[in-house]
Design an enzyme around this catalytic site. Structure first.
Site, PDB file in Angstrom:
ATOM      1  N   PHE A 244     -13.790 -29.557  47.750  1.00 24.44           N
ATOM      2  CA  PHE A 244     -13.333 -29.074  46.456  1.00 24.44           C
ATOM      3  C   PHE A 244     -11.982 -29.697  46.131  1.00 24.44           C
ATOM      4  CE2 PHE A 244     -16.376 -25.870  47.639  1.00 24.44           C
ATOM      5  CZ  PHE A 244     -16.974 -25.520  46.430  1.00 24.44           C
TER       6      PHE A 244
ATOM      7  N   HIS B 135     -40.230 -39.374  38.015  1.00 27.65           N
ATOM      8  CA  HIS B 135     -39.347 -38.227  37.810  1.00 27.65           C
ATOM      9  C   HIS B 135     -38.420 -37.936  38.992  1.00 27.65           C
ATOM     10  CE1 HIS B 135     -38.062 -34.404  36.089  1.00 27.65           C
ATOM     11  NE2 HIS B 135     -38.388 -33.784  37.206  1.00 27.65           N
TER      12      HIS B 135
ATOM     13  N   ASN C 143     -28.378 -40.933  23.203  1.00 24.67           N
ATOM     14  CA  ASN C 143     -28.244 -39.550  23.645  1.00 24.67           C
ATOM     15  C   ASN C 143     -28.447 -38.601  22.456  1.00 24.67           C
ATOM     16  OD1 ASN C 143     -27.236 -37.048  24.714  1.00 24.67           O
ATOM     17  ND2 ASN C 143     -26.082 -38.212  26.229  1.00 24.67           N
ATOM     18  N   ASP C 144     -29.325 -37.600  22.628  1.00 21.47           N
ATOM     19  CA  ASP C 144     -29.590 -36.656  21.535  1.00 21.47           C
ATOM     20  C   ASP C 144     -28.405 -35.716  21.288  1.00 21.47           C
ATOM     21  OD1 ASP C 144     -32.241 -37.607  21.120  1.00 21.47           O
ATOM     22  OD2 ASP C 144     -32.903 -36.471  22.875  1.00 21.47           O
TER      23      ASP C 144
ATOM     24  N   ARG D 210      -7.574 -31.641  60.086  1.00 18.13           N
ATOM     25  CA  ARG D 210      -8.007 -30.431  59.404  1.00 18.13           C
ATOM     26  C   ARG D 210      -9.511 -30.224  59.376  1.00 18.13           C
ATOM     27  NH1 ARG D 210      -7.558 -28.604  53.351  1.00 18.13           N
ATOM     28  NH2 ARG D 210      -6.895 -26.449  53.565  1.00 18.13           N
TER      29      ARG D 210
ATOM     30  N   GLN E 160     -25.914 -43.290  32.297  1.00 13.09           N
ATOM     31  CA  GLN E 160     -25.456 -43.189  30.924  1.00 13.09           C
ATOM     32  C   GLN E 160     -24.544 -44.364  30.579  1.00 13.09           C
ATOM     33  OE1 GLN E 160     -24.303 -39.291  29.397  1.00 13.09           O
ATOM     34  NE2 GLN E 160     -24.715 -38.354  31.377  1.00 13.09           N
TER      35      GLN E 160
ATOM     36  N   TYR F  81      -4.291 -27.303  45.151  1.00  6.42           N
ATOM     37  CA  TYR F  81      -3.284 -28.294  45.524  1.00  6.42           C
ATOM     38  C   TYR F  81      -3.596 -29.644  44.893  1.00  6.42           C
ATOM     39  CZ  TYR F  81       0.100 -30.978  48.115  1.00  6.42           C
ATOM     40  OH  TYR F  81       1.149 -31.797  48.429  1.00  6.42           O
TER      41      TYR F  81
ATOM     42  N   HIS G  95     -15.838 -54.055  39.226  1.00  3.68           N
ATOM     43  CA  HIS G  95     -16.049 -53.257  40.443  1.00  3.68           C
ATOM     44  C   HIS G  95     -16.696 -51.925  40.081  1.00  3.68           C
ATOM     45  CE1 HIS G  95     -12.126 -51.925  38.880  1.00  3.68           C
ATOM     46  NE2 HIS G  95     -12.428 -50.747  39.393  1.00  3.68           N
TER      47      HIS G  95
ATOM     48  N   CYS H 213     -39.200 -37.866  31.024  1.00  3.83           N
ATOM     49  CA  CYS H 213     -40.442 -38.486  31.494  1.00  3.83           C
ATOM     50  C   CYS H 213     -41.187 -39.183  30.341  1.00  3.83           C
ATOM     51  CB  CYS H 213     -41.349 -37.421  32.142  1.00  3.83           C
ATOM     52  SG  CYS H 213     -40.964 -37.091  33.876  1.00  3.83           S
TER      53      CYS H 213
HETATM   54  O1  LIG Z   1     -24.136 -35.888  29.721  1.00  3.81           O
HETATM   55  P1  LIG Z   1     -24.662 -34.780  30.595  1.00  3.81           P
HETATM   56  O2  LIG Z   1     -25.415 -35.278  31.785  1.00  3.81           O
HETATM   57  O3  LIG Z   1     -25.412 -33.749  29.806  1.00  3.81           O
HETATM   58  O4  LIG Z   1     -23.349 -34.041  31.142  1.00  3.81           O
HETATM   59  C1  LIG Z   1     -22.668 -34.361  32.323  1.00  3.81           C
HETATM   60  O5  LIG Z   1     -21.967 -35.589  32.222  1.00  3.81           O
HETATM   61  C2  LIG Z   1     -20.920 -35.654  31.237  1.00  3.81           C
HETATM   62  C3  LIG Z   1     -20.212 -36.989  31.379  1.00  3.81           C
HETATM   63  O6  LIG Z   1     -19.610 -37.161  32.641  1.00  3.81           O
HETATM   64  C4  LIG Z   1     -19.935 -34.498  31.400  1.00  3.81           C
HETATM   65  O7  LIG Z   1     -19.052 -34.482  30.293  1.00  3.81           O
HETATM   66  C5  LIG Z   1     -20.637 -33.152  31.494  1.00  3.81           C
HETATM   67  O8  LIG Z   1     -19.687 -32.148  31.787  1.00  3.81           O
HETATM   68  C6  LIG Z   1     -21.702 -33.224  32.592  1.00  3.81           C
HETATM   69  O9  LIG Z   1     -22.393 -31.994  32.694  1.00  3.81           O
HETATM   70  O1  LIG Z   2      -7.111 -23.893  51.797  1.00  9.45           O
HETATM   71  P1  LIG Z   2      -8.522 -23.456  51.592  1.00  9.45           P
HETATM   72  O2  LIG Z   2      -8.645 -22.269  50.688  1.00  9.45           O
HETATM   73  O3  LIG Z   2      -9.265 -23.282  52.873  1.00  9.45           O
HETATM   74  O4  LIG Z   2      -9.236 -24.696  50.843  1.00  9.45           O
HETATM   75  C1  LIG Z   2      -9.297 -24.876  49.452  1.00  9.45           C
HETATM   76  O5  LIG Z   2      -8.037 -25.211  48.890  1.00  9.45           O
HETATM   77  C2  LIG Z   2      -7.454 -26.442  49.323  1.00  9.45           C
HETATM   78  C3  LIG Z   2      -6.184 -26.672  48.543  1.00  9.45           C
HETATM   79  O6  LIG Z   2      -6.428 -26.780  47.137  1.00  9.45           O
HETATM   80  C4  LIG Z   2      -8.428 -27.612  49.163  1.00  9.45           C
HETATM   81  O7  LIG Z   2      -7.895 -28.744  49.805  1.00  9.45           O
HETATM   82  C5  LIG Z   2      -9.799 -27.289  49.780  1.00  9.45           C
HETATM   83  O8  LIG Z   2     -10.693 -28.348  49.466  1.00  9.45           O
HETATM   84  C6  LIG Z   2     -10.311 -25.972  49.205  1.00  9.45           C
HETATM   85  O9  LIG Z   2     -11.551 -25.648  49.759  1.00  9.45           O
END
Ligand SMILES: O=P(O)(O)O[C@H]1O[C@H](CO)[C@@H](O)[C@H](O)[C@H]1O
Ligand SMILES: O=P(O)(O)O[C@H]1O[C@H](CO)[C@@H](O)[C@H](O)[C@H]1O
Lengths: 344, 344
Positions: free
Chosen positions: A308, A111, A74-75, A26, A164, A312, A292, A52
């Site tokens: 993405f 930074h 964390n704030d 694919r 984190q 599916y 791990h 920073c």
């Molecule tokens: O904690 P951050 O960096 O503000 O936030 C990021 O990490 C978190 C933990 O994976 C997630 O819940 C948030 O959606 C993401 O934006």
């Molecule tokens: O089939 P599409 O629209 O090209 O592709 C999209 O949907 C699929 C099914 O959820 C995913 O595997 C692909 O990563 C996404 O880009």
């Protein structure tokens, strides 16, 4: 007959009990979807950055003029270290209190230098802090989740390189799933699932990305993300604080090499979420556990085109286009020692 | 004492056995991360689009001058309808052949009208095709996964409104997990998990978004995505093809109302992945099954700021900031009948 890996097939993840669908043919698919402009290289200090040294954070706190790794609470924590353990038992509306705490770990005062661009000695210090945090928080919490979201694509809300720690009384879903499968493997096959994996992957070699005497980085047989890797110790160890000094040195080296390959692959600061799994605390028998780290990077074809996990994948099961073997080969084919940005 | 839902807590998902961590206080958090520019409104016909009527698709096929819903085989399918069932049984490297097929379903000839902007009669036709595809492919495949990725943010590779069908011989991970939990609920508590849910949610009302005599849309108690919804029939039905004509009518209506609310919430074409789960085919006893649809939309605070399921979520468990009850309230507070783009 054996399964033909050049045709659509599914692979089983023995660590979580999940499956991944592999569609090697694919990759030919044209892409007209979203492309992301990679962020430009940031300066070494940003007066607006609340990570920073010397800057004021949201609220009132001022960062010290720190030098190495800097850890602080964390704030805007997702968890609070307060409240009583309660639970609701209705089978349709089951809930429980979640107590814990969240800390931020700036890797260095710089930074814009992410792990692959830091010297091994600085990464060694990060390892030291990971181990110390696990040790300290493990006294009070069942799970100490160490992780890093790298890059805006992975929801990182500040480009200053940082990780984190979220410590929780409960073990969390993924750790519970791994616990169950690690335990079962030991019961059914004897030995350790992840030590056996490290041994057999090292022998076979086709999914190996980096190796040294103590550590092995592979694209696991069941990887879901295109360039997902699993970082495994080649010796028995249940938790990070148990690592000997030389094993921390070799861990820092392999982290530098692996992340350098990642950045070199598409000549970009490679986004990912990574994190550590080790034996939960307060568990009486942890013989089946093995420390791990997982790296989950989203990029698929270039610095701009990601995979993405959507329709599916959310409704049925994860799907990938390129085989894990091919991904490992691609990561092996770029340098693990010279970072593309350091080239003249 | 009951769990305090205004403080960090975890909720159990009885349908999958998963958990979600809820951090209601965390919405205050400032956001300096990625913001996405929503796509501009597209024209009704695009000569470059390979889904518009009369256009040539990648390869050689030419789309007919279609009028309603148009179904065709995906030119770049993730699954192939060929190959023999094989499997590898090594406990560390387990795999099996995955046979199946992929189809694309253009909702209408119009290049930019998504479901909420189509008349109910056109949505009714989409329902008809979903049911017919399930019926036809269910003769040959164990799982017929109907889904839609809407919006570039959800990996949609072409803005022309369309859904997909991926049919596979195997049941898929999510369906297997739901099957196990639906079955268990029936054994332990009698009755049907999802019918019981529909009844109790309708009574309580606080998580209800839309309802008519046949259908109910709720933000489930255990929703992981900020505005995730679950669309449930209020009568017993295991699979889409069993729906009576009047139940298809009422389904088209509630789909229109729910997606209109989604678009109105942040005055944007609301991205999501949605899809249907029904009883797998070839399963002897399906009494515990109940047809339902999941909507997984990524937006959190505005048309530009999404929720990222990254580090902690991938390594430990899903985390959300706003409570499901608050999300339902927000969706109820916007119109389910007048789409913001139709306003003068
Ligand atoms: O904690 P951050 O960096 O503000 O936030 C990021 O990490 C978190 C933990 O994976 C997630 O819940 C948030 O959606 C993401 O934006
Ligand atoms: O089939 P599409 O629209 O090209 O592709 C999209 O949907 C699929 C099914 O959820 C995913 O595997 C692909 O990563 C996404 O880009």
């Amino acid at each position: 007959m054996a399964v033909d890996f050049s045709k659509p097939h599914r692979r089983f993840n023995p660590l979580t009990g999940g499956w991944v669908q592999v569609s090697p043919h694919r990759l030919e698919r044209p892409w007209q979807g979203e492309e992301t402009e990679p962020a430009p290289v940031a300066p070494s200090y940003d007066p607006q950055c609340y990570l920073c040294p010397g800057n004021t954070r949201k609220g009132v706190a001022v960062n010290p003029e720190y030098d190495g790794v800097h850890v602080f609470d964390n704030d805007f924590p997702a968890l609070l270290d307060e409240g009583h353990a309660e639970s609701n038992h209705d089978p349709l509306f089951r809930a429980e209190t979640a107590r814990g705490l969240c800390r931020v770990l700036c890797f260095s005062p710089h930074h814009s230098k992410t792990l692959p661009e830091l010297p091994v000695s600085a990464i060694r210090e990060v390892v030291e802090v990971w181990a110390a945090q696990t040790q300290e928080l493990g006294q009070r919490f069942g799970n100490v989740q160490i992780f890093e979201n790298k890059g805006a694509m992975m929801g990182c809300s500040n480009p200053h390189p940082h990780g984190q720690v979220w410590a929780t009384e409960h073990w969390g879903l993924e750790v519970s799933r791994e616990d169950q499968h690690l335990r079962q493997y030991r019961e059914w096959h004897g030995g350790s699932l992840l030590l056996d994996t490290a041994e057999r992957e090292f022998e076979q070699g086709e999914r190996v990305v980096e190796a040294n005497a103590d550590w092995l980085a592979i694209v696991p047989f069941w990887a879901a993300w295109p360039f997902e890797t699993l970082l495994l110790p080649r010796f028995k160890v249940e938790r990070m604080p148990q690592l000997a000094s030389s094993q921390r040195d070799s861990l820092a080296s392999i982290l530098k090499a692996l992340t350098t390959r990642y950045d070199n692959l598409f000549q970009t600061s490679f986004p990912y979420s990574m994190g550590w799994h080790g034996a939960p605390f307060g568990m009486p028998d942890i013989a089946h556990w093995q420390l791990h780290a997982h790296f989950y990077p989203p990029l698929l074809r270039s610095a701009a085109v990601r995979k993405f996990m959507v329709g599916y994948e959310m409704l049925a099961e994860p799907q990938r286009d390129l085989t894990p073997e091919r991904a490992a080969e691609m990561l092996r084919s770029v340098s693990g020692t010279v970072h593309y940005r350091s080239l003249p």
